[in-house]
Design a protein around this motif. Structure first.
Motif, PDB file in Angstrom:
ATOM      1  N   ASP A  70      35.897  34.002  30.327  1.00  0.00           N
ATOM      2  CA  ASP A  70      37.287  33.536  30.408  1.00  0.00           C
ATOM      3  C   ASP A  70      37.804  33.480  31.849  1.00  0.00           C
ATOM      4  O   ASP A  70      38.999  33.555  32.089  1.00  0.00           O
ATOM      5  N   ASN A  71      36.904  33.368  32.828  1.00  0.00           N
ATOM      6  CA  ASN A  71      37.267  33.355  34.256  1.00  0.00           C
ATOM      7  C   ASN A  71      38.152  34.537  34.645  1.00  0.00           C
ATOM      8  O   ASN A  71      38.964  34.444  35.565  1.00  0.00           O
ATOM      9  N   ASP A  72      38.007  35.653  33.962  1.00  0.00           N
ATOM     10  CA  ASP A  72      38.803  36.856  34.205  1.00  0.00           C
ATOM     11  C   ASP A  72      37.958  37.861  34.985  1.00  0.00           C
ATOM     12  O   ASP A  72      36.952  38.363  34.482  1.00  0.00           O
ATOM     13  N   LYS A  73      38.356  38.167  36.215  1.00  0.00           N
ATOM     14  CA  LYS A  73      37.570  39.084  37.054  1.00  0.00           C
ATOM     15  C   LYS A  73      37.520  40.499  36.492  1.00  0.00           C
ATOM     16  O   LYS A  73      36.694  41.292  36.909  1.00  0.00           O
ATOM     17  N   ASP A  74      38.400  40.838  35.539  1.00  0.00           N
ATOM     18  CA  ASP A  74      38.309  42.140  34.871  1.00  0.00           C
ATOM     19  C   ASP A  74      37.051  42.224  34.011  1.00  0.00           C
ATOM     20  O   ASP A  74      36.623  43.304  33.628  1.00  0.00           O
ATOM     21  N   ASN A  75      36.458  41.069  33.692  1.00  0.00           N
ATOM     22  CA  ASN A  75      35.254  41.018  32.856  1.00  0.00           C
ATOM     23  C   ASN A  75      33.973  41.060  33.697  1.00  0.00           C
ATOM     24  O   ASN A  75      32.983  40.436  33.364  1.00  0.00           O
ATOM     25  N   ARG A  76      33.987  41.822  34.777  1.00  0.00           N
ATOM     26  CA  ARG A  76      32.821  41.913  35.666  1.00  0.00           C
ATOM     27  C   ARG A  76      31.754  42.879  35.169  1.00  0.00           C
ATOM     28  O   ARG A  76      30.620  42.816  35.607  1.00  0.00           O
ATOM     29  N   VAL A  77      32.114  43.794  34.276  1.00  0.00           N
ATOM     30  CA  VAL A  77      31.169  44.817  33.833  1.00  0.00           C
ATOM     31  C   VAL A  77      31.168  44.899  32.310  1.00  0.00           C
ATOM     32  O   VAL A  77      32.224  44.944  31.686  1.00  0.00           O
ATOM     33  N   PHE A  78      29.971  44.906  31.735  1.00  0.00           N
ATOM     34  CA  PHE A  78      29.780  45.094  30.297  1.00  0.00           C
ATOM     35  C   PHE A  78      28.976  46.374  30.121  1.00  0.00           C
ATOM     36  O   PHE A  78      27.818  46.453  30.520  1.00  0.00           O
ATOM     37  N   ILE A  79      29.600  47.415  29.564  1.00  0.00           N
ATOM     38  CA  ILE A  79      28.936  48.691  29.270  1.00  0.00           C
ATOM     39  C   ILE A  79      28.736  48.724  27.762  1.00  0.00           C
ATOM     40  O   ILE A  79      29.692  48.527  27.011  1.00  0.00           O
ATOM     41  N   PHE A  80      27.500  48.979  27.320  1.00  0.00           N
ATOM     42  CA  PHE A  80      27.219  48.811  25.895  1.00  0.00           C
ATOM     43  C   PHE A  80      26.166  49.785  25.372  1.00  0.00           C
ATOM     44  O   PHE A  80      25.359  50.325  26.128  1.00  0.00           O
ATOM     45  N   GLY A 106      29.851  47.004  22.977  1.00  0.00           N
ATOM     46  CA  GLY A 106      30.446  47.810  24.038  1.00  0.00           C
ATOM     47  C   GLY A 106      31.770  47.288  24.523  1.00  0.00           C
ATOM     48  O   GLY A 106      32.499  46.608  23.807  1.00  0.00           O
ATOM     49  N   VAL A 107      32.043  47.583  25.790  1.00  0.00           N
ATOM     50  CA  VAL A 107      33.313  47.237  26.412  1.00  0.00           C
ATOM     51  C   VAL A 107      33.042  46.252  27.545  1.00  0.00           C
ATOM     52  O   VAL A 107      32.219  46.507  28.421  1.00  0.00           O
ATOM     53  N   LEU A 108      33.756  45.136  27.520  1.00  0.00           N
ATOM     54  CA  LEU A 108      33.684  44.114  28.556  1.00  0.00           C
ATOM     55  C   LEU A 108      35.046  44.048  29.222  1.00  0.00           C
ATOM     56  O   LEU A 108      35.986  43.489  28.663  1.00  0.00           O
ATOM     57  N   GLY A 109      35.176  44.674  30.395  1.00  0.00           N
ATOM     58  CA  GLY A 109      36.476  44.748  31.047  1.00  0.00           C
ATOM     59  C   GLY A 109      37.442  45.527  30.172  1.00  0.00           C
ATOM     60  O   GLY A 109      37.211  46.680  29.844  1.00  0.00           O
ATOM     61  N   LYS A 110      38.524  44.868  29.760  1.00  0.00           N
ATOM     62  CA  LYS A 110      39.510  45.491  28.872  1.00  0.00           C
ATOM     63  C   LYS A 110      39.262  45.134  27.414  1.00  0.00           C
ATOM     64  O   LYS A 110      39.996  45.571  26.537  1.00  0.00           O
ATOM     65  N   ASP A 111      38.234  44.327  27.154  1.00  0.00           N
ATOM     66  CA  ASP A 111      37.980  43.797  25.817  1.00  0.00           C
ATOM     67  C   ASP A 111      36.746  44.414  25.184  1.00  0.00           C
ATOM     68  O   ASP A 111      35.895  44.997  25.850  1.00  0.00           O
ATOM     69  N   PHE A 112      36.642  44.220  23.876  1.00  0.00           N
ATOM     70  CA  PHE A 112      35.471  44.584  23.101  1.00  0.00           C
ATOM     71  C   PHE A 112      34.420  43.507  23.322  1.00  0.00           C
ATOM     72  O   PHE A 112      34.733  42.325  23.350  1.00  0.00           O
ATOM     73  N   GLY A 113      33.172  43.906  23.516  1.00  0.00           N
ATOM     74  CA  GLY A 113      32.102  42.935  23.710  1.00  0.00           C
ATOM     75  C   GLY A 113      30.970  43.170  22.734  1.00  0.00           C
ATOM     76  O   GLY A 113      30.661  44.308  22.383  1.00  0.00           O
ATOM     77  N   ILE A 114      30.375  42.090  22.272  1.00  0.00           N
ATOM     78  CA  ILE A 114      29.238  42.185  21.358  1.00  0.00           C
ATOM     79  C   ILE A 114      28.220  41.128  21.750  1.00  0.00           C
ATOM     80  O   ILE A 114      28.580  40.050  22.223  1.00  0.00           O
ATOM     81  N   GLY A 115      26.969  41.464  21.586  1.00  0.00           N
ATOM     82  CA  GLY A 115      25.905  40.520  21.891  1.00  0.00           C
ATOM     83  C   GLY A 115      24.745  40.710  20.933  1.00  0.00           C
ATOM     84  O   GLY A 115      24.555  41.790  20.377  1.00  0.00           O
ATOM     85  N   ALA A 116      24.001  39.657  20.733  1.00  0.00           N
ATOM     86  CA  ALA A 116      22.778  39.713  19.927  1.00  0.00           C
ATOM     87  C   ALA A 116      21.667  39.073  20.753  1.00  0.00           C
ATOM     88  O   ALA A 116      21.911  38.138  21.519  1.00  0.00           O
ATOM     89  N   HIS A 117      20.477  39.597  20.626  1.00  0.00           N
ATOM     90  CA  HIS A 117      19.359  39.079  21.416  1.00  0.00           C
ATOM     91  C   HIS A 117      18.056  39.210  20.647  1.00  0.00           C
ATOM     92  O   HIS A 117      17.955  39.954  19.677  1.00  0.00           O
TER      93      HIS A 117
END
Length: 146
Positions: A70-80, A106-117
């Motif tokens: 989302d072009n949001d610099k707060d989304n620089r780190v994903f801890i999961f 995990g957490v992506l910046g201030k948001d919840f993050g999810i991924g599948a691989h």
């Protein structure tokens, strides 16, 4: 002559290396690489611990330098945290190979993050290999047995 000696050394070392990509319970892996797509472009580090022949749990961190979500610099780190299902035995793969689908939550910046691989590892030696993971969050890099 040098080429011939080098070729024999490579064959000998390849035949004597006892590389195993996945041993199951108690197996520990660290992976370091580049995040090529997903929430951004950057670097990644993960840790996996084997619960049994099929399942591993672990955690990771992705640090993004470009193309933030989302072009949001707060989304620089994903801890999961991560959960993988290792298919080496089910697919009867050679010991040097491991294929594993998994999820990251995990957490992506201030948001919840999810991924599948879905990932694959190949070990050249007992301690050193390479990996690739593709999905909505993917990366390439090196893998180490602990």
């Amino acid at each position: 002559m040098k080429k011939l000696v080098f070729m024999f050394m490579v064959i000998f070392l390849g035949a004597t290396a006892n590389a195993q990509a996945w041993t199951g319970k108690g197996d520990q892996k660290i992976q370091l690489g580049l995040s090529a797509w997903g929430y951004g472009t950057g670097v990644t580090g993960t840790y996996d611990y084997g619960l049994n022949k099929l399942i591993s749990v672990g955690g990771g961190l992705n640090a993004y330098f470009d193309d933030y979500k989302d072009n949001d610099k707060d989304n620089r780190v994903f801890i999961f945290g991560r959960l993988n299902f290792h298919l080496q035995e089910a697919l009867q793969l050679p010991e040097k190979w491991d294929i594993y689908p998994g999820v990251d939550v995990g957490v992506l910046g201030k948001d919840f993050g999810i991924g599948a691989h879905i990932g694959a590892r190949y070990f050249f030696t007992e301690k050193f290999g390479v990996f690739a993971e593709v999905g909505n969050n993917g990366s390439l890099g090196v893998s180490f047995n602990l």
